[in-house]
Design a protein around this motif. Structure first.
Motif, PDB file in Angstrom:
ATOM      1  N   GLU A  21     -36.393  40.968 113.333  1.00  0.00           N
ATOM      2  CA  GLU A  21     -37.127  42.221 113.137  1.00  0.00           C
ATOM      3  C   GLU A  21     -38.625  41.961 113.010  1.00  0.00           C
ATOM      4  O   GLU A  21     -39.440  42.734 113.513  1.00  0.00           O
ATOM      5  CB  GLU A  21     -36.633  42.934 111.880  1.00  0.00           C
ATOM      6  N   PRO A 102     -31.657  48.870 113.953  1.00  0.00           N
ATOM      7  CA  PRO A 102     -31.697  47.645 113.141  1.00  0.00           C
ATOM      8  C   PRO A 102     -30.589  46.692 113.578  1.00  0.00           C
ATOM      9  O   PRO A 102     -29.636  47.107 114.264  1.00  0.00           O
ATOM     10  CB  PRO A 102     -31.449  48.161 111.726  1.00  0.00           C
ATOM     11  N   ILE A 104     -27.693  45.722 112.978  1.00  0.00           N
ATOM     12  CA  ILE A 104     -26.419  45.985 112.314  1.00  0.00           C
ATOM     13  C   ILE A 104     -25.387  46.218 113.409  1.00  0.00           C
ATOM     14  O   ILE A 104     -25.598  47.056 114.300  1.00  0.00           O
ATOM     15  CB  ILE A 104     -26.499  47.229 111.409  1.00  0.00           C
ATOM     16  N   ASN A 105     -24.291  45.511 113.357  1.00  0.00           N
ATOM     17  CA  ASN A 105     -23.243  45.665 114.346  1.00  0.00           C
ATOM     18  C   ASN A 105     -22.438  46.924 114.029  1.00  0.00           C
ATOM     19  O   ASN A 105     -21.751  46.991 113.023  1.00  0.00           O
ATOM     20  CB  ASN A 105     -22.333  44.431 114.355  1.00  0.00           C
ATOM     21  N   TYR A 108     -24.199  54.139 114.935  1.00  0.00           N
ATOM     22  CA  TYR A 108     -24.867  55.024 113.994  1.00  0.00           C
ATOM     23  C   TYR A 108     -26.108  55.578 114.681  1.00  0.00           C
ATOM     24  O   TYR A 108     -26.568  55.034 115.686  1.00  0.00           O
ATOM     25  CB  TYR A 108     -25.249  54.268 112.707  1.00  0.00           C
ATOM     26  N   VAL A 111     -30.641  54.194 110.271  1.00  0.00           N
ATOM     27  CA  VAL A 111     -30.556  53.865 108.850  1.00  0.00           C
ATOM     28  C   VAL A 111     -31.954  54.034 108.279  1.00  0.00           C
ATOM     29  O   VAL A 111     -32.948  53.950 109.007  1.00  0.00           O
ATOM     30  CB  VAL A 111     -30.026  52.436 108.591  1.00  0.00           C
TER      31      VAL A 111
END
Length: 120
Positions: A21, A102, A104-105, A108, A111
């Motif tokens: 990131e 982000p 994250i697997n 969505y 976040v």
């Protein structure tokens, strides 16, 4: 108290707990609500009697694009500090910061976090 809203402001920054990131960066979407007494501006029709949201946008942009934080909570806090410092008429701030991609697997939309701060 009256409110000024900035919604869906998009900036590219390098904030996050992961090296990826901080190296690759990503888009941050920010919503900001300012509590301000707008009574005088509602009567005068004069920009000096309100908070110039274009300048608020630039204040947010500067923090997102010129600094690097591990936590978006810290980014939000820094933005609030800058807004309170630069715009004395602002009495309180609600700021939301979202990351749409982000590391994250999963599936969505985004976040993020939301802070509410009052003038110290």
């Amino acid at each position: 108290m009256d409110k000024i809203h900035l919604k869906g402001c998009r900036f590219y920054g390098y904030h996050g707990a992961f090296v990826e990131e901080q190296t690759l960066g990503q888009i941050f979407v920010i919503d900001c609500t300012l509590l301000v007494d707008l009574e005088k501006a509602a009567q005068s029709d004069d920009l000096v009697d309100t908070v110039h949201y274009g300048l608020v946008f630039e204040t947010i942009k500067k923090q997102v694009e010129q600094h690097k934080y591990k936590l978006i909570e810290r980014l939000a806090g820094a933005i609030c500090q800058d807004i309170f410092q630069e715009f004395p008429a602002v009495q309180a701030i609600t700021i939301k910061i979202s990351k749409q991609n982000p590391p994250i697997n999963g599936h969505y939309d985004a976040v993020g976090i939301e802070l509410e701060r009052q003038r110290p």
